[in-house]
Design a protein around this motif. Structure first.
Motif, PDB file in Angstrom:
ATOM      1  N   TYR A  77       0.847  -1.201   0.000  1.00  0.00           N
ATOM      2  CA  TYR A  77       0.000   0.000   0.000  1.00  0.00           C
ATOM      3  C   TYR A  77       0.884   1.254   0.000  1.00  0.00           C
ATOM      4  O   TYR A  77       0.631   2.208  -0.753  1.00  0.00           O
ATOM      5  CB  TYR A  77      -0.922   0.013   1.216  1.00  0.00           C
ATOM      6  N   ILE A  78       1.927   1.245   0.842  1.00  0.00           N
ATOM      7  CA  ILE A  78       2.835   2.400   0.905  1.00  0.00           C
ATOM      8  C   ILE A  78       3.521   2.613  -0.437  1.00  0.00           C
ATOM      9  O   ILE A  78       3.625   3.741  -0.932  1.00  0.00           O
ATOM     10  CB  ILE A  78       3.896   2.193   2.015  1.00  0.00           C
ATOM     11  N   THR A 116      10.429  -3.799   1.887  1.00  0.00           N
ATOM     12  CA  THR A 116      10.789  -2.946   3.020  1.00  0.00           C
ATOM     13  C   THR A 116      11.670  -1.791   2.570  1.00  0.00           C
ATOM     14  O   THR A 116      11.453  -0.633   2.946  1.00  0.00           O
ATOM     15  CB  THR A 116      11.532  -3.766   4.093  1.00  0.00           C
ATOM     16  N   ALA A 117      12.675  -2.107   1.751  1.00  0.00           N
ATOM     17  CA  ALA A 117      13.605  -1.075   1.285  1.00  0.00           C
ATOM     18  C   ALA A 117      12.895   0.000   0.471  1.00  0.00           C
ATOM     19  O   ALA A 117      13.166   1.195   0.640  1.00  0.00           O
ATOM     20  CB  ALA A 117      14.718  -1.721   0.451  1.00  0.00           C
ATOM     21  N   THR A 123       9.658   6.939   1.318  1.00  0.00           N
ATOM     22  CA  THR A 123       9.261   7.893   2.360  1.00  0.00           C
ATOM     23  C   THR A 123      10.425   8.748   2.854  1.00  0.00           C
ATOM     24  O   THR A 123      10.226   9.644   3.685  1.00  0.00           O
ATOM     25  CB  THR A 123       8.653   7.150   3.563  1.00  0.00           C
ATOM     26  N   ASN A 124      11.646   8.457   2.379  1.00  0.00           N
ATOM     27  CA  ASN A 124      12.858   9.190   2.788  1.00  0.00           C
ATOM     28  C   ASN A 124      13.160   9.068   4.281  1.00  0.00           C
ATOM     29  O   ASN A 124      13.916   9.883   4.831  1.00  0.00           O
ATOM     30  CB  ASN A 124      12.763  10.677   2.429  1.00  0.00           C
ATOM     31  N   SER A 125      12.610   8.076   4.931  1.00  0.00           N
ATOM     32  CA  SER A 125      12.856   7.932   6.374  1.00  0.00           C
ATOM     33  C   SER A 125      14.309   7.567   6.670  1.00  0.00           C
ATOM     34  O   SER A 125      14.810   7.827   7.764  1.00  0.00           O
ATOM     35  CB  SER A 125      11.919   6.876   6.976  1.00  0.00           C
ATOM     36  N   ASN A 137       9.173   4.892  11.148  1.00  0.00           N
ATOM     37  CA  ASN A 137       8.892   6.204  10.568  1.00  0.00           C
ATOM     38  C   ASN A 137       8.337   6.082   9.154  1.00  0.00           C
ATOM     39  O   ASN A 137       7.442   6.833   8.750  1.00  0.00           O
ATOM     40  CB  ASN A 137      10.165   7.061  10.557  1.00  0.00           C
ATOM     41  N   ALA A 138       8.882   5.116   8.386  1.00  0.00           N
ATOM     42  CA  ALA A 138       8.392   4.903   7.016  1.00  0.00           C
ATOM     43  C   ALA A 138       6.919   4.512   7.036  1.00  0.00           C
ATOM     44  O   ALA A 138       6.120   5.000   6.223  1.00  0.00           O
ATOM     45  CB  ALA A 138       9.226   3.829   6.326  1.00  0.00           C
ATOM     46  N   PHE A 139       6.530   3.646   7.946  1.00  0.00           N
ATOM     47  CA  PHE A 139       5.125   3.218   8.049  1.00  0.00           C
ATOM     48  C   PHE A 139       4.241   4.361   8.544  1.00  0.00           C
ATOM     49  O   PHE A 139       3.095   4.493   8.119  1.00  0.00           O
ATOM     50  CB  PHE A 139       5.015   2.004   8.979  1.00  0.00           C
TER      51      PHE A 139
END
Length: 455
Positions: free
Chosen positions: A234-235, A321-322, A328-330, A344-346
């Protein structure tokens, strides 16, 4: 404490030098070309085996092919895929993912060879029960004069699979996402209490042995992979316009290192291979211990099942995951490390619920990893001291969960990585020496299969 931490970090970095890189990647390439990429052509057949098409109740072993793969994946599809990927990108930039892919692709052949050997050369423990793993294919396949190599593997194998990394990162995740927002300040005491709770949960399963571990893993692993994959996808696809840019960055940084490592390509390669090995364990020798317990009299079948591990683990799960972290630039937040980068990415990709979805996944990932990792250490302990004393190791294992919840992350990574590096040396050397046996067995198996003789 700082001296111990520096010592552990130095130990891990020294162990993961170029010689080990050559052994793992070069060994995997050797296996691939030595067998002429034969296993890669039979992924469909491997799926049939996994579905139970060739299962026989009378075959030697303790668990089914599916349970063996689930047990191995429970140890690999875990914090290495969530926190380990974030650490790889922090250490080596987005380009580290490319070298994780390369390591996983050659790891397919490594898993095929080592896990075929795990069935081919099973031995008996002090209780007379059939066992498999590098220590057994060293002593049964190469002979008793090679036992010192098996002993080295087992000594490192009691420490490499300890659950300290999983316990540490699970504690950190719960502190940052749940306890601190609730007003419960992080302290050694709260971490210790959380560690005690984890230890109690894990103890309920691991004292039941491989059969209980296999049954629990086979139920939880598919569920955790589906939930985690749905959230990450989804992300990724809600930011689909950035996907091309992410892959462009991964490929360009793999050969330039400009993102993090200042152009030091060797550092990026080592970061990628090091984290891929921690993630999918190809060549380290842990997975053959799980696959060595499978109910089968056809070694090649278990090798085919095992080779799917790096594909599922690194090529699929780690990549997702990567991409979420890069999109998201986390990963560019220098104040965060490990699991907090992925959290943070989630949180960015799934506002409001993202960190809670990841918390559920982290909990299941960590617990199933800790269930399976205990089996590896106890087998190594049993080989050295006798199977009747394996519960002594299980007590030590449970205590290490508590220690991991309060220890330093960098010290844990250095210690675990160093022990895994030591495990890889006897595993890879013995597999290379026994490679002709695997090749002969594979040629015979596929010849019989084409003639209709494999049932």
């Amino acid at each position: 404490m700082d001296r111990i931490e520096n010592l552990m970090v130095g130990f891990g970095n020294a162990a993961w030098g170029m010689p080990l890189l050559v052994l793992l990647v070069g060994g995997g390439l050797f296996f691939s070309f030595y067998i002429k990429l034969l296993p890669y052509r039979y992924i469909g057949h491997a799926i049939d085996i996994l579905r139970g098409k060739f299962d026989k109740k009378e075959d030697a072993g303790d668990i089914s092919h599916y349970e063996a793969l689930s047990t191995a994946l429970a140890a690999t599809v875990g914090m290495g895929n969530i926190s380990g990927v974030a650490i790889a990108i922090t250490m080596g930039g987005p380009g580290a993912l490319f070298w994780m892919w390369i390591s996983a692709l050659v790891g397919v052949s490594t898993k095929f060879f080592t896990c075929t050997l795990a069935i081919m050369y099973r031995g008996k423990d002090s209780k007379g029960e059939l066992q498999g793993g590098p220590m057994y294919f060293i002593t049964e396949g190469l002979g008793k004069k090679w036992k010192p190599l098996a002993v080295v593997f087992c000594i490192a194998g009691m420490f490499g699979p300890l659950p300290v990394f999983n316990a540490n990162q699970l504690t950190a995740a719960f502190n940052d996402s749940l306890f601190i927002p609730m007003g419960i300040e992080q302290s050694t005491t709260t971490n210790l209490i959380f560690g005690l709770g984890l230890a109690a949960l894990v103890a309920l399963v691991i004292f039941g042995g491989i059969k209980r571990i296999g049954k629990v893993a086979s139920k939880l692993v598919p569920f955790m992979v589906v939930v985690y994959s749905a959230a990450v996808l989804y992300i990724i696809f809600s930011n689909f316009t950035l996907i091309d840019d992410c892959f462009a960055l991964i490929f360009s940084d793999a050969f330039s290192g400009e993102a993090v490592s200042g152009g030091v390509i060797g550092a990026i390669i080592i970061a990628g291979v090091r984290r891929a090995a921690f993630s999918n364990e190809a060549g380290l020798g842990t997975a053959p211990m799980a696959h060595g317990a499978a109910k089968t009299d056809e070694p090649v079948r278990e090798g085919l099942i095992a080779m799917m591990g790096p594909i599922i683990d690194t090529i699929i799960v780690c990549t997702m995951t990567a991409l979420a972290i890069i999109i998201t630039n986390s990963w560019q937040d220098a104040s965060e490390s490990g699991i907090n980068i992925t959290l943070n990415a989630f949180d960015i990709g799934l506002p409001g619920i993202g960190k809670y979805v990841l918390m559920l996944c982290i909990l299941i990932f960590s617990l199933t990893s800790m269930f399976s990792l205990s089996y590896y250490g106890s087998k190594c302990f049993s080989f050295l001291f006798g199977a009747e004393y394996k519960n002594i190791f299980n007590v030590f294992y449970i205590c290490s969960i508590i220690a991991g919840s309060v220890a330093s992350l960098s010290a844990i990574i250095g210690f675990i990585d160093g022990m895994y590096a030591i495990m890889a040396v006897p595993t890879m050397l013995s597999a290379i020496l026994l490679a002709p046996k695997v090749k002969a067995a594979a040629n015979d198996y596929f010849k019989r299969m084409k003639a209709g003789g494999v049932l």
